[in-house]
Write an enzyme that holds these catalytic residues in place. Structure first.
Site, PDB file in Angstrom:
ATOM      1  N   HIS A  81       0.839  -1.199   0.000  1.00  0.00           N
ATOM      2  CA  HIS A  81       0.000   0.000   0.000  1.00  0.00           C
ATOM      3  C   HIS A  81       0.874   1.248   0.000  1.00  0.00           C
ATOM      4  CE1 HIS A  81      -3.101   2.896   1.024  1.00  0.00           C
ATOM      5  NE2 HIS A  81      -4.009   1.946   0.883  1.00  0.00           N
ATOM      6  N   GLY A 163       5.650  21.643  10.470  1.00  0.00           N
ATOM      7  CA  GLY A 163       6.776  20.780  10.788  1.00  0.00           C
ATOM      8  C   GLY A 163       7.966  21.015   9.879  1.00  0.00           C
ATOM      9  N   PRO A 164       9.043  20.284  10.107  1.00  0.00           N
ATOM     10  CA  PRO A 164      10.283  20.480   9.357  1.00  0.00           C
ATOM     11  C   PRO A 164      10.228  19.844   7.970  1.00  0.00           C
ATOM     12  CG  PRO A 164      10.541  18.648  10.862  1.00  0.00           C
ATOM     13  CD  PRO A 164       9.174  19.220  11.130  1.00  0.00           C
ATOM     14  N   SER A 165      11.095  20.301   7.092  1.00  0.00           N
ATOM     15  CA  SER A 165      11.221  19.692   5.762  1.00  0.00           C
ATOM     16  C   SER A 165      12.326  18.644   5.782  1.00  0.00           C
ATOM     17  CB  SER A 165      11.505  20.767   4.708  1.00  0.00           C
ATOM     18  OG  SER A 165      10.374  21.588   4.525  1.00  0.00           O
ATOM     19  N   ALA A 170       9.982   8.226  11.196  1.00  0.00           N
ATOM     20  CA  ALA A 170       8.523   8.243  11.277  1.00  0.00           C
ATOM     21  C   ALA A 170       7.886   8.819  10.016  1.00  0.00           C
ATOM     22  CB  ALA A 170       8.066   9.039  12.495  1.00  0.00           C
ATOM     23  N   GLY A 171       8.694   9.369   9.129  1.00  0.00           N
ATOM     24  CA  GLY A 171       8.168   9.897   7.880  1.00  0.00           C
ATOM     25  C   GLY A 171       7.335  11.147   8.062  1.00  0.00           C
TER      26      GLY A 171
END
Length: 294
Positions: A81, A163-165, A170-171
């Site tokens: 998936h 959030g950060p780039s 954890a992706g």
């Protein structure tokens, strides 16, 4: 009382202890009801269905996202998936005394909290999308976690809203708001993957097929599977896609073995049909959303 449905998808199924911990966390969340869980080892994915008021749902989802971040490592994850994160997707759906505005507000608030507290890149999708390139979940997930690791932040499509780039183990997470989605898998009496892929291409909207249908062909439980998301059952129904798949399969010399639902659905989605005609092997009355609203 405003009630929302929340259907988080986690990239875990083969590690039973991880799945058990996620289900326990959801079941113990205050003022939130866990009404369904679905685990598929071939997809390597667990889908939980929660209902509750906006704030308790958000609190529960932060706890679940924190746990998933600790337990799931995307660098070691394998499954058929598409996925970009340990908590791959978190949709909010208006359920009772609520509207899409409430779902959007919850998605934005949760996305901001996950991004800032857990330092996970968050993409807002669906009705909550702020960037047109993020509106479709499939666009965000194109190339999966592996591609996103190298492309995050390099273009608008891969730039998170919160959030950060930077991707950790954890992706990233897609958080959104949408109408009722019905996840519907049809298993064919063959293990020929090409047949499932051909059928999926023929019926999905992006290939010129049926409206509001997303579909992929894959192997699950040693059978070819047409895995579908019905984005609006009012336009293209379960009966419509079942009939289309049956017809296309017959032309390739195979039949339908059975089908399954992933998560719950509104009662109206079964209008003019029934689970027996659709060969739904896992159907029970607990899959009807309205049965949990009393």
């Amino acid at each position: 009382m405003k009630l929302l449905e929340c259907v988080p998808n986690f990239s875990a199924a083969r590690d039973k202890s991880t799945v058990a911990a996620l289900i326990k966390c959801a079941a113990n969340a205050p003022c939130v009801k866990l009404i369904n869980s679905h685990t598929d080892s071939d997809h390597n994915r667990t889908v939980l269905t929660l209902i509750g008021e906006p704030q308790p749902l958000q609190t529960a989802m932060v706890q679940l996202a924190t746990l998933a971040t600790e337990l799931i490592d995307l660098t070691k994850h394998k499954g058929c998936h598409p996925r970009i994160g340990a908590v791959d997707v978190i949709p909010f759906i208006p359920l009772k005394n609520s509207d899409m505005g409430d779902a959007i507000q919850s998605a934005v608030s949760l996305g901001n909290e996950i991004g800032s507290r857990l330092k996970i890149p968050v993409f807002l999708y669906g009705e909550a999308a702020r960037i047109p390139a993020h509106r479709k979940l499939a666009t965000i997930r194109r190339g999966g976690y592996e591609m996103l690791r190298t492309t995050i932040g390099t273009e608008i499509r891969t730039t998170p809203d919160f959030g950060p780039s930077i991707l950790s183990t954890a992706g990233a997470t897609a958080v959104g708001a949408r109408f009722f989605l019905i996840a519907f898998n049809i298993f064919l009496n063959t293990d020929n993957l090409s047949i499932a892929k051909n059928i999926a291409e023929a019926i999905r909207e992006s290939s010129g097929g049926m409206q509001h249908v997303q579909a992929l062909g894959m192997i699950a439980n040693e059978k070819a599977q047409v895995s579908m998301n019905l984005m609006d059952y009012r336009v293209t129904s379960l009966r419509d896609v079942f009939g289309a798949v049956a017809s296309l399969a017959e032309k390739q010399g195979v039949t339908i073995s059975h089908s399954e639902l992933v998560g719950c659905l509104p009662q109206a989605a079964l209008t003019k049909t029934n689970p027996t005609d659709l060969k739904i092997h896992n159907f029970s009355e607990t899959l009807i959303l309205e049965n949990h609203l009393h």
